[in-house]
Scaffold this active site. Structure first.
Site, PDB file in Angstrom:
ATOM      1  NE  ARG A 112       2.080   0.459  11.200  1.00  0.00           N
ATOM      2  CZ  ARG A 112       2.227   1.689  11.684  1.00  0.00           C
ATOM      3  NH1 ARG A 112       2.067   2.746  10.897  1.00  0.00           N
ATOM      4  NH2 ARG A 112       2.516   1.864  12.965  1.00  0.00           N
TER       5      ARG A 112
ATOM      6  CD  GLU B 128       7.746   2.280   6.213  1.00  0.00           C
ATOM      7  OE1 GLU B 128       8.074   2.935   7.212  1.00  0.00           O
ATOM      8  OE2 GLU B 128       6.586   2.237   5.772  1.00  0.00           O
TER       9      GLU B 128
ATOM     10  CG  HIS C   8       6.474   5.837   8.115  1.00  0.00           C
ATOM     11  ND1 HIS C   8       6.292   4.478   8.205  1.00  0.00           N
ATOM     12  CD2 HIS C   8       5.580   6.374   8.988  1.00  0.00           C
ATOM     13  CE1 HIS C   8       5.355   4.205   9.091  1.00  0.00           C
ATOM     14  NE2 HIS C   8       4.908   5.347   9.578  1.00  0.00           N
TER      15      HIS C   8
END
Length: 318
Positions: free
Chosen positions: A238, A267, A285
């Site tokens: 993450r 993000e 991602h």
């Protein structure tokens, strides 16, 4: 009347069709996360919600809907730090996720980033596309040879082990790791006490931790300072596991050789200072971005929904 199911993002058709026989399905067509109003509506108006990354079911949202109709958040993805599980539990809402389905795809992506960063692949591709490449020469774009090096794995769960396995068997790398407990593994690996101590011994440091408050900024300025100057940092966990500002400083000052990132602290915002660095390999991602993987994740999420609707134990509670 069948229970009402909200799928918060477009998912592959086979996943949606698997849910239709048992549920009155609403598939939201927007690819954006649920808005504040939509989060509350989801809890009020649906029996089951199938959310995903950045659908922020926070304690504040649950406080605004103290008696939700929804009784299950069947998360699409293994990471669930966008859901306040304690607040959900207090409201009588179960939470599930999709472990296992994402393991190999995420580990493959970690290897992609390791190779791209170490061998300067993204930088090289930009050079060719720019038309500025002048041809091969013996000292052109010299990077780090990955085979036989030492990899440090931060977090030796399913994904960390899958990365370590690829490193050991595929590249003959020495594996070291930092984890709360010793792991029984089928390949040699040394557990190191202390993250900075691990960072100091690695050519490649890979973050494979779950997200959440407990792991925020685990890779901070101190850890980055411990890494050798030729080393590379890889993050497929993450974004907030890494202190992004500290990483930008370390790369800008060439205190480490490179970083390969698939996730970001805020993000989808990626700081301009990070985007400007040739030593940063940046992906959008893509960890589980393969059709068969996303279908498998979706079926796992739907299986959790079906078990809930049928009063069976949930296959993947968190």
């Amino acid at each position: 009347m069948p229970p009402k199911l909200l799928i918060t993002r477009p998912l592959p058709d086979p996943v949606v069709e698997a849910a239709r026989p048992a549920f009155d399905v609403t598939r939201r067509e927007s690819t954006a996360p649920l808005s504040d109003d939509e989060l509350r509506m989801a809890l009020r108006d649906y029996d089951v919600v199938l959310p995903t990354l950045r659908d922020a079911f926070s304690a504040v949202v649950f406080a605004d809907v103290p008696d939700p109709r929804c009784r299950l958040l069947a998360n699409f993805g293994v990471g669930y730090n966008h859901i306040d599980v304690d607040a959900a539990r207090a409201a009588g809402v179960a939470v599930t996720n999709t472990p296992g389905a994402v393991t190999d795809a995420t580990a493959d992506l970690a290897m992609t980033l390791m190779l791209m960063s170490a061998r300067r692949a993204a930088e090289g591709e930009r050079l060719v596309r720019s038309g500025a490449w002048e041809g091969w020469h013996p000292t052109q774009m010299l990077g780090l040879h990955l085979s036989g090096k030492t990899v440090g794995i931060l977090g030796m769960g399913r994904i960390g082990q899958a990365i370590a396995r690829r490193c050991h068997y595929g590249f003959g790398m020495t594996v070291k790791y930092f984890n709360r407990s010793e792991k029984a593994l089928e390949f040699p690996a040394e557990r190191v006490n202390g993250l900075s101590a691990l960072a100091a011994q690695c050519d490649i440091l890979v973050a494979a931790l779950p997200g959440g408050a407990d792991t925020r900024h685990t890779v901070d300025a101190g850890v980055l300072a411990s890494m050798p100057a030729h080393a590379h940092l890889i993050n497929i966990s993450r974004g907030d596991v890494v202190d992004e500002a500290a990483l930008i400083d370390a790369l800008s000052e060439r205190r480490i050789a490179g970083a390969g990132l698939d996730v970001y602290e805020h993000e989808p915002h990626v700081p301009e200072a990070l985007r400007a660095l040739d030593t940063a390999t940046l992906l959008p991602h893509l960890g589980t971005a393969a059709l068969e993987v996303r279908v498998a994740m979706g079926h796992m999420a739907v299986d959790n929904c079906l078990a809930h609707a049928e009063g069976r134990p949930l296959p993947n509670p968190v």
